[in-house]
Scaffold this motif. Structure first.
Motif, PDB file in Angstrom:
ATOM      1  N   LEU A 217      79.860  -1.288  34.278  1.00 47.58           N
ATOM      2  CA  LEU A 217      81.136  -0.846  33.733  1.00 47.58           C
ATOM      3  C   LEU A 217      81.179  -1.008  32.217  1.00 47.58           C
ATOM      4  CD1 LEU A 217      84.033   0.151  34.072  1.00 47.58           C
ATOM      5  CD2 LEU A 217      84.725  -2.213  34.532  1.00 47.58           C
ATOM      6  N   MET A 218      80.679  -2.127  31.700  1.00 45.04           N
ATOM      7  CA  MET A 218      80.699  -2.345  30.268  1.00 45.04           C
ATOM      8  C   MET A 218      79.839  -1.310  29.547  1.00 45.04           C
ATOM      9  SD  MET A 218      79.751  -5.823  28.170  1.00 45.04           S
ATOM     10  CE  MET A 218      80.765  -6.814  29.252  1.00 45.04           C
ATOM     11  N   LEU A 219      78.684  -0.989  30.122  1.00 49.74           N
ATOM     12  CA  LEU A 219      77.833   0.039  29.531  1.00 49.74           C
ATOM     13  C   LEU A 219      78.529   1.398  29.528  1.00 49.74           C
ATOM     14  CD1 LEU A 219      74.428  -0.922  31.199  1.00 49.74           C
ATOM     15  CD2 LEU A 219      75.141  -1.394  28.847  1.00 49.74           C
ATOM     16  N   LEU A 220      79.195   1.714  30.642  1.00 55.78           N
ATOM     17  CA  LEU A 220      79.874   3.009  30.738  1.00 55.78           C
ATOM     18  C   LEU A 220      81.033   3.102  29.757  1.00 55.78           C
ATOM     19  CD1 LEU A 220      80.002   5.707  32.228  1.00 55.78           C
ATOM     20  CD2 LEU A 220      81.535   4.641  33.893  1.00 55.78           C
ATOM     21  N   LEU A 221      81.773   2.011  29.579  1.00 57.99           N
ATOM     22  CA  LEU A 221      82.884   2.029  28.630  1.00 57.99           C
ATOM     23  C   LEU A 221      82.387   2.283  27.213  1.00 57.99           C
ATOM     24  CD1 LEU A 221      85.170  -0.899  29.860  1.00 57.99           C
ATOM     25  CD2 LEU A 221      85.597   1.542  30.051  1.00 57.99           C
ATOM     26  N   SER A 222      81.265   1.699  26.860  1.00 57.73           N
ATOM     27  CA  SER A 222      80.729   1.931  25.517  1.00 57.73           C
ATOM     28  C   SER A 222      80.335   3.390  25.326  1.00 57.73           C
ATOM     29  CB  SER A 222      79.534   1.015  25.276  1.00 57.73           C
ATOM     30  OG  SER A 222      78.460   1.340  26.157  1.00 57.73           O
ATOM     31  N   GLN A 223      79.793   4.018  26.371  1.00 56.55           N
ATOM     32  CA  GLN A 223      79.435   5.430  26.277  1.00 56.55           C
ATOM     33  C   GLN A 223      80.672   6.310  26.172  1.00 56.55           C
ATOM     34  OE1 GLN A 223      76.264   6.635  25.991  1.00 56.55           O
ATOM     35  NE2 GLN A 223      75.671   4.483  25.881  1.00 56.55           N
ATOM     36  N   LEU A 224      81.730   5.952  26.878  1.00 53.24           N
ATOM     37  CA  LEU A 224      82.965   6.719  26.785  1.00 53.24           C
ATOM     38  C   LEU A 224      83.587   6.602  25.397  1.00 53.24           C
ATOM     39  CD1 LEU A 224      84.606   5.924  30.262  1.00 53.24           C
ATOM     40  CD2 LEU A 224      83.461   8.024  29.553  1.00 53.24           C
ATOM     41  N   LEU A 225      83.465   5.439  24.778  1.00 53.99           N
ATOM     42  CA  LEU A 225      83.989   5.285  23.422  1.00 53.99           C
ATOM     43  C   LEU A 225      83.258   6.202  22.448  1.00 53.99           C
ATOM     44  CD1 LEU A 225      84.451   1.401  23.145  1.00 53.99           C
ATOM     45  CD2 LEU A 225      86.243   3.122  23.371  1.00 53.99           C
ATOM     46  N   LEU A 226      81.948   6.387  22.665  1.00 60.40           N
ATOM     47  CA  LEU A 226      81.180   7.230  21.763  1.00 60.40           C
ATOM     48  C   LEU A 226      81.570   8.700  21.848  1.00 60.40           C
ATOM     49  CD1 LEU A 226      77.527   5.842  21.918  1.00 60.40           C
ATOM     50  CD2 LEU A 226      79.220   5.544  20.122  1.00 60.40           C
ATOM     51  N   THR A 227      82.179   9.116  22.961  1.00 61.49           N
ATOM     52  CA  THR A 227      82.581  10.521  23.100  1.00 61.49           C
ATOM     53  C   THR A 227      83.823  10.853  22.286  1.00 61.49           C
ATOM     54  OG1 THR A 227      83.918  10.046  25.076  1.00 61.49           O
ATOM     55  CG2 THR A 227      81.588  10.606  25.421  1.00 61.49           C
ATOM     56  N   LYS A 228      84.494   9.842  21.736  1.00 62.09           N
ATOM     57  CA  LYS A 228      85.690  10.070  20.930  1.00 62.09           C
ATOM     58  C   LYS A 228      85.308  10.185  19.458  1.00 62.09           C
ATOM     59  CE  LYS A 228      88.196   9.897  24.543  1.00 62.09           C
ATOM     60  NZ  LYS A 228      88.785  11.144  25.063  1.00 62.09           N
ATOM     61  N   GLU A 229      86.035  11.050  18.759  1.00 61.07           N
ATOM     62  CA  GLU A 229      85.760  11.228  17.331  1.00 61.07           C
ATOM     63  C   GLU A 229      85.938   9.927  16.554  1.00 61.07           C
ATOM     64  OE1 GLU A 229      88.085  14.351  15.737  1.00 61.07           O
ATOM     65  OE2 GLU A 229      87.243  15.918  17.031  1.00 61.07           O
ATOM     66  N   THR A 230      86.810   9.061  17.047  1.00 58.39           N
ATOM     67  CA  THR A 230      87.055   7.807  16.338  1.00 58.39           C
ATOM     68  C   THR A 230      85.804   6.950  16.269  1.00 58.39           C
ATOM     69  OG1 THR A 230      89.341   7.867  17.136  1.00 58.39           O
ATOM     70  CG2 THR A 230      88.539   5.774  16.261  1.00 58.39           C
ATOM     71  N   PHE A 231      85.017   6.919  17.354  1.00 55.33           N
ATOM     72  CA  PHE A 231      83.860   6.023  17.436  1.00 55.33           C
ATOM     73  C   PHE A 231      82.519   6.760  17.457  1.00 55.33           C
ATOM     74  CE2 PHE A 231      87.366   3.697  19.450  1.00 55.33           C
ATOM     75  CZ  PHE A 231      87.312   2.495  18.770  1.00 55.33           C
ATOM     76  N   GLU A 232      82.511   8.077  17.249  1.00 48.82           N
ATOM     77  CA  GLU A 232      81.265   8.814  17.392  1.00 48.82           C
ATOM     78  C   GLU A 232      80.234   8.449  16.328  1.00 48.82           C
ATOM     79  OE1 GLU A 232      82.115  12.923  17.111  1.00 48.82           O
ATOM     80  OE2 GLU A 232      82.809  12.861  15.022  1.00 48.82           O
ATOM     81  N   SER A 233      80.636   7.843  15.235  1.00 52.37           N
ATOM     82  CA  SER A 233      79.697   7.437  14.190  1.00 52.37           C
ATOM     83  C   SER A 233      79.126   6.045  14.431  1.00 52.37           C
ATOM     84  CB  SER A 233      80.379   7.487  12.819  1.00 52.37           C
ATOM     85  OG  SER A 233      80.846   8.801  12.529  1.00 52.37           O
ATOM     86  N   CYS A 234      79.538   5.381  15.483  1.00 50.96           N
ATOM     87  CA  CYS A 234      79.078   4.026  15.760  1.00 50.96           C
ATOM     88  C   CYS A 234      77.791   4.040  16.584  1.00 50.96           C
ATOM     89  CB  CYS A 234      80.165   3.226  16.492  1.00 50.96           C
ATOM     90  SG  CYS A 234      81.700   3.039  15.573  1.00 50.96           S
ATOM     91  N   LYS A 235      77.107   2.901  16.589  1.00 48.49           N
ATOM     92  CA  LYS A 235      75.922   2.690  17.404  1.00 48.49           C
ATOM     93  C   LYS A 235      76.170   1.516  18.335  1.00 48.49           C
ATOM     94  CE  LYS A 235      72.717   4.469  13.920  1.00 48.49           C
ATOM     95  NZ  LYS A 235      71.505   4.174  13.094  1.00 48.49           N
ATOM     96  N   ILE A 236      75.435   1.502  19.449  1.00 48.37           N
ATOM     97  CA  ILE A 236      75.638   0.485  20.476  1.00 48.37           C
ATOM     98  C   ILE A 236      74.558  -0.585  20.345  1.00 48.37           C
ATOM     99  CG2 ILE A 236      75.711   0.034  22.962  1.00 48.37           C
ATOM    100  CD1 ILE A 236      76.811   2.790  23.376  1.00 48.37           C
TER     101      ILE A 236
END
Length: 983
Positions: free
Chosen positions: A798-817
């Motif tokens: 679940l934690m991995l999936l949440l991080s991937q969902l955050l990356l799909t948003k323009e707010t966090f798309e410039s971030c790395k995991i």
């Protein structure tokens, strides 16, 4: 109502930019924050409690006078009379108030915004105004339909069609078009008898069946078709007049020489300039007549029809009495030889006036004739347009419409046989007023009949089209149409001017054969909408679908809609594409700019049936990880105070949207009101409206739910057990971390917070707790840096999936995991790193893996805490726990027992274990601050509450974990995998 969770006075004078603790400041949400002020300024209409109470009083006052009057009468007339209904508390007033309210209340709202379910307002809009004139089936439906169907096409084009297509193709043409309108009439009868009708004709029917968007798009197209039809009727009347009185022409007539005959002939046709000038004058005159009011037009309409019927009688008498004359005249009388000669088709080229010409620019075919003839079978909506003036709409509309359709279709079929056997093909093609030539006793009767019929039809078009436009405008769906709105009982003058402008523009074209295909497209589009409406309603068969007209079936409506589409493409695929594109553009515009609401249309039933079918197909089995979607339950329980009409923290929706991929998913926003349900039912309705407005304002795909319970614990336990259906139950509980519980001395929060976590564990629900919700970015605040995951325990991914969902948003798309794995000192760190990287690669997730090695917690605890910036929080936590334990022991000694009791439950506290937990949280917090100080978001596993430990101690552990971390997601998965490595 205590909804929301704003921390007052956290940070004063903070910078507006989001920054880390070193170099980045955070602006918390406070009472005067812009987001809170915007939410506070939302106009909820009747949602506020004050409005609700006033409406209730007004409603009772409005109804009270009649109720008291009737009740007083009952008591006076028979105070001792027994009533069987007294058991229900209604007495005999149920017959007066109940039935009256069912017929007079807002059962059929005038606009989408009127009568929404749940809106509180006056019980009635007032007593309906009695109609001055109520018409029956004959005068209200049959005559108007007959007058609109029998028009210019029959008089000046029908014999030409028979000559061009021949008897065989003409019969097929009439049957084909007649079948289309007959099936449409059946669908119209079914929809019109499924309840009361208001103004707007087909727009009202289609809009209430297929929704406001479809209704407006087709309604505007039908308006254009009706306005253009008025131009067609005007041109027909002017052309007939100039044919009958050639001297009235201003310009020279067009002369066409016909070759290929024994003797050269010339055909004269009116000049196009004459058609334009006279057409504009007639249109203006009709426009001023329409300004006189619809009552005058309705009174003179039968007078227009009598000469038409008399002219038809004269035509058929002339056909029967026609004798064989000079062969050069082309009239052979009813002859079998002529019938055989005219049986086959003879499609050829003509000039723009329809005169056969080998060098003509217009090529005719069966498809083109369909477009030319179809307006001759239109007009079946004339009865439904007069529904407000009918005595019994559910009886008159089906009988009158179908009777007019069958009567005209049979007349057309008989006319094909008579005209085909009466004259030569050349005569039929060259004599544009052949019906007047054969009329008995003289042609002037037909000329007068044509002029009066077309002028009457033009009046009907100029009367109906503005009212259709005004009906669309009055629904207040498109703001651009507000200029055409009129009050009840007033004439739509602006809409009439606009209709006249369109009509004049088409008259300037001056070519009847170019106008009729355009009309055909718009009428066919409207008929297709009526058929599709009946098809959808009949196929879904909702409980409200109970039409009195029983002779219908969804297959007939589907066939009617298919015929409409086929005819459109037969006429012209280019015109069809243009008309469909125009309707689609209007639909898209209404969807974007419109104020459409819920009209109880058929699509809502379709969505309901699809939802039921999908729910049944999903079943109750475990969802496969490939098909797993997060369904968060956003718990809006306040851990603080917000303005009264702000039901939820302004950033909760922003976070909920981050848990969806491309907006796909559903969120359930839940708030609990403490108290008795019967006492707080009205408060729950108000809170539900406020929460729904909040969700709509934040543009979040979700639903609002309000639960009234004696306390929060019982309310949440009921929610977590019953919320949702099947596999559509929420699988993640989202709530805010109560950061202010110690500062505000809210001693009841620890037990409630820990109880929620334990309930989620028992119900096997995942938990996401947001710390630093005040600083959560909105959709316009782009974040940079990393998203750090401290993956301590297995959580199903679940934690991995949440991080991937955050990356799909323009707010966090410039971030790395970054994934941090904490290993014991004696474990193989490199092997662990390799295994995790391989696992993430198989999951198609790009992330940097970092393994942190540290000593055993027990060893660290024995050695004592290291010097750390969180040491002060650690020492303060130890001191508070020591004081708390001493207070508990003192209380137990006073009660004469050695068992420690908290909230009525025995607890066992191992001081060494408490020290271990504190030290574990300290080390984890120090690790997060050391490696993730500049991270945009930090995710860490949620430790379960220790058994038999007081909730106060668990809150101390959690406070130490989140200390100095500005934005933290504490995640606990459940016993299901939400990601998979398999394709």
């Amino acid at each position: 109502m205590d909804n929301g969770d704003i921390e007052d006075g956290d940070i004063e004078g903070g910078d507006e930019e989001f920054r880390a603790p070193r170099g980045r400041k955070y602006q918390p949400v406070v009472d005067n924050d812009r987001a809170v002020l915007e939410m506070s300024s939302i106009d909820l209409g009747s949602s506020s409690a004050s409005n609700l109470k006033s409406v209730k009083v007004d409603a009772q006052a409005d109804m009270g006078s009649d109720a008291r009057k009737n009740h007083d009468n009952i008591e006076v007339n028979g105070p001792q009379r027994d009533s069987k209904l007294e058991l229900f508390g209604f007495d005999s007033l149920v017959n007066i108030l109940g039935l009256r309210s069912m017929t007079e209340q807002i059962a059929a709202p005038l606009s989408p915004r009127d009568g929404r379910e749940g809106d509180d307002g006056p019980v009635t809009y007032g007593h309906p105004q009695p109609c001055e004139v109520k018409l029956g089936t004959m005068m209200g439906v049959f005559i108007p339909c007959l007058q609109n169907i029998l028009g210019i096409i029959y008089y000046i084009r029908f014999t030409w069609i028979v000559g061009m297509a021949g008897i065989g193709d003409s019969l097929l043409l009439v049957a084909f078009c007649g079948l289309c309108t007959f099936l449409t009439s059946i669908s119209l009868s079914a929809i019109a008898t499924n309840g009361a009708m208001k103004g707007g004709g087909p727009y009202y029917l289609i809009g209430r069946a297929l929704g406001p968007e479809v209704g407006v798009s087709i309604g505007l197209c039908f308006f254009l078709g009706t306005a253009v039809a008025g131009a067609m009727y005007v041109l027909g009347a002017v052309e007939t007049f100039l044919k009958a009185v050639p001297a009235a022409g201003i310009f020279r007539e067009t002369v066409t020489n016909i070759n290929g005959t024994e003797t050269a002939q010339s055909i004269q046709s009116p000049s196009s300039h004459d058609l334009q000038i006279y057409g504009i004058v007639v249109t203006i005159i009709i426009c001023f007549i329409v300004f006189g009011g619809v009552k005058m037009i309705n009174r003179v309409a039968p007078a227009f029809l009598i000469p038409v019927l008399f002219s038809l009688f004269c035509i058929f008498v002339g056909v029967l009495f026609a004798k064989k004359g000079d062969p050069a005249s082309g009239i052979t009388g009813l002859s079998l030889k002529t019938f055989k000669d005219n049986w086959s088709s003879d499609y050829q080229k003509t000039n723009n006036a329809g005169i056969p010409d080998p060098n003509g620019t217009v090529t005719w075919s069966f498809n083109a004739l369909v477009g030319l003839f179809f307006p001759a079978v239109t007009g079946i909506m004339a009865g439904s347009n007069r529904s407000a003036s009918l005595k019994d709409t559910q009886r008159s509309i089906p009988i009158g419409t179908l009777a007019a359709t069958l009567t005209t279709t049979v007349m057309y079929l008989v006319s094909v046989l008579f005209f085909g056997a009466l004259a030569t093909r050349q005569k039929l093609l060259t004599d544009r007023l052949f019906t007047a030539t054969i009329a008995w006793p003289f042609p002037a009767i037909v000329h007068i009949g044509i002029i009066l019929s077309t002028l009457g039809a033009a009046l009907q078009s100029m009367t109906g089209a503005p009212r259709l436009l005004a009906a669309i405008a009055n629904d207040n769906i498109l703001p651009i149409l507000n200029c055409f709105m009129v009050a009840d009982g007033n004439e739509p003058y602006i809409a009439t001017f606009f209709t006249a402008f369109i009509c004049i523009g088409c008259v300037i074209i001056g070519n009847l054969d170019l106008i009729t295909p355009t009309i055909t497209m718009f009428f066919l589009l409207c008929y297709a909408g009526v058929n599709l409406s009946c098809f959808l309603l009949d196929l879904l068969d909702a409980p409200s679908w109970r039409p009195r007209w029983k002779f219908h079936h969804w297959s007939m409506s589907f066939l009617g809609a298919a015929l409409c589409i086929v005819i459109m493409f037969l006429i012209s695929w280019s015109f069809t594409v243009v008309s469909l594109a125009l309707a689609s553009l209007i639909y898209y515009y209404v969807s974007l700019k419109g104020k459409a609401g819920d009209w109880g249309d058929g699509f809502k039933s379709a969505y309901f049936q699809l939802a039921l079918g999908s729910l049944r197909s999903l079943g109750a089995n475990q969802v496969h990880p490939k098909n797993w979607y997060p369904i968060p339950l956003i718990f809006c329980r306040p851990w603080g105070k917000l303005p009264e009409n702000v039901p939820c923290h302004p950033k909760l929706c922003d976070f909920a949207n981050c848990m969806k991929k491309k907006g796909r998913g559903m969120s359930i926003f839940v708030s609990i009101l403490d108290g008795d349900y019967h006492e707080r039912a009205e408060d729950a309705k108000v809170a539900w409206k406020q929460l729904g407005t909040y969700i709509e304002y934040k543009r979040c795909e979700g639903v609002a739910e309000i639960v009234v319970a004696p306390n929060m614990t019982e309310g949440f336990q009921g929610i977590v057990q019953t919320m949702g259906l099947g596999n559509l139950k929420p699988n993640i509980i989202v709530m805010r971390y109560p950061e202010i519980w110690r500062r505000e001395n809210l001693t009841q929060i620890p037990a409630a917070f820990v109880g929620i976590i334990n309930d989620c564990i028992v119900a096997n629900k995942a938990v996401v707790i947001v710390k630093g919700l005040d600083e959560w970015p909105n959709e316009y605040q782009r974040q940079y840096g990393t998203i750090d995951l401290y993956w301590i325990v297995r959580d199903g991914g679940l934690m991995l999936l949440l991080s991937q969902l955050l990356l799909t948003k323009e707010t966090f798309e410039s971030c790395k995991i970054q994934v941090f794995c904490i290993a014991e000192e004696d474990s193989d760190a490199e092997m662990l790193k390799t295994d995790v990287k391989k696992f993430l690669y198989d999951l198609r997730m790009q992330a940097e893996v970092i393994v942190i090695t540290m000593n055993s917690w027990e060893v660290q605890a024995e050695g004592g805490p290291q010097q750390d910036e969180s040491l002060d929080a650690y020492i303060a936590g130890q001191r508070r726990i020591t004081d708390y334990m001493a207070e508990m022991k003192a209380t137990a000694e006073k009660e004469g027992t050695t068992t420690l009791m908290v909230d009525g439950k025995p607890v066992i506290v191992n001081e060494k274990q408490v020290e271990k937990f504190l030290h574990t949280m300290l080390k984890l917090n120090s690790t997060i601050l050391r490696h993730s100080r500049m991270a945009a978001v930090v995710l860490v596993s949620l430790p379960p509450p220790p058994a038999n430990h007081p909730a106060y101690l668990y809150m101390e552990y959690m406070d130490l974990l989140v200390e100095n971390v500005p934005r933290l997601l504490i995640v606990r998965g459940y016993r299901r995998d939400v990601v998979t490595i398999f394709t």
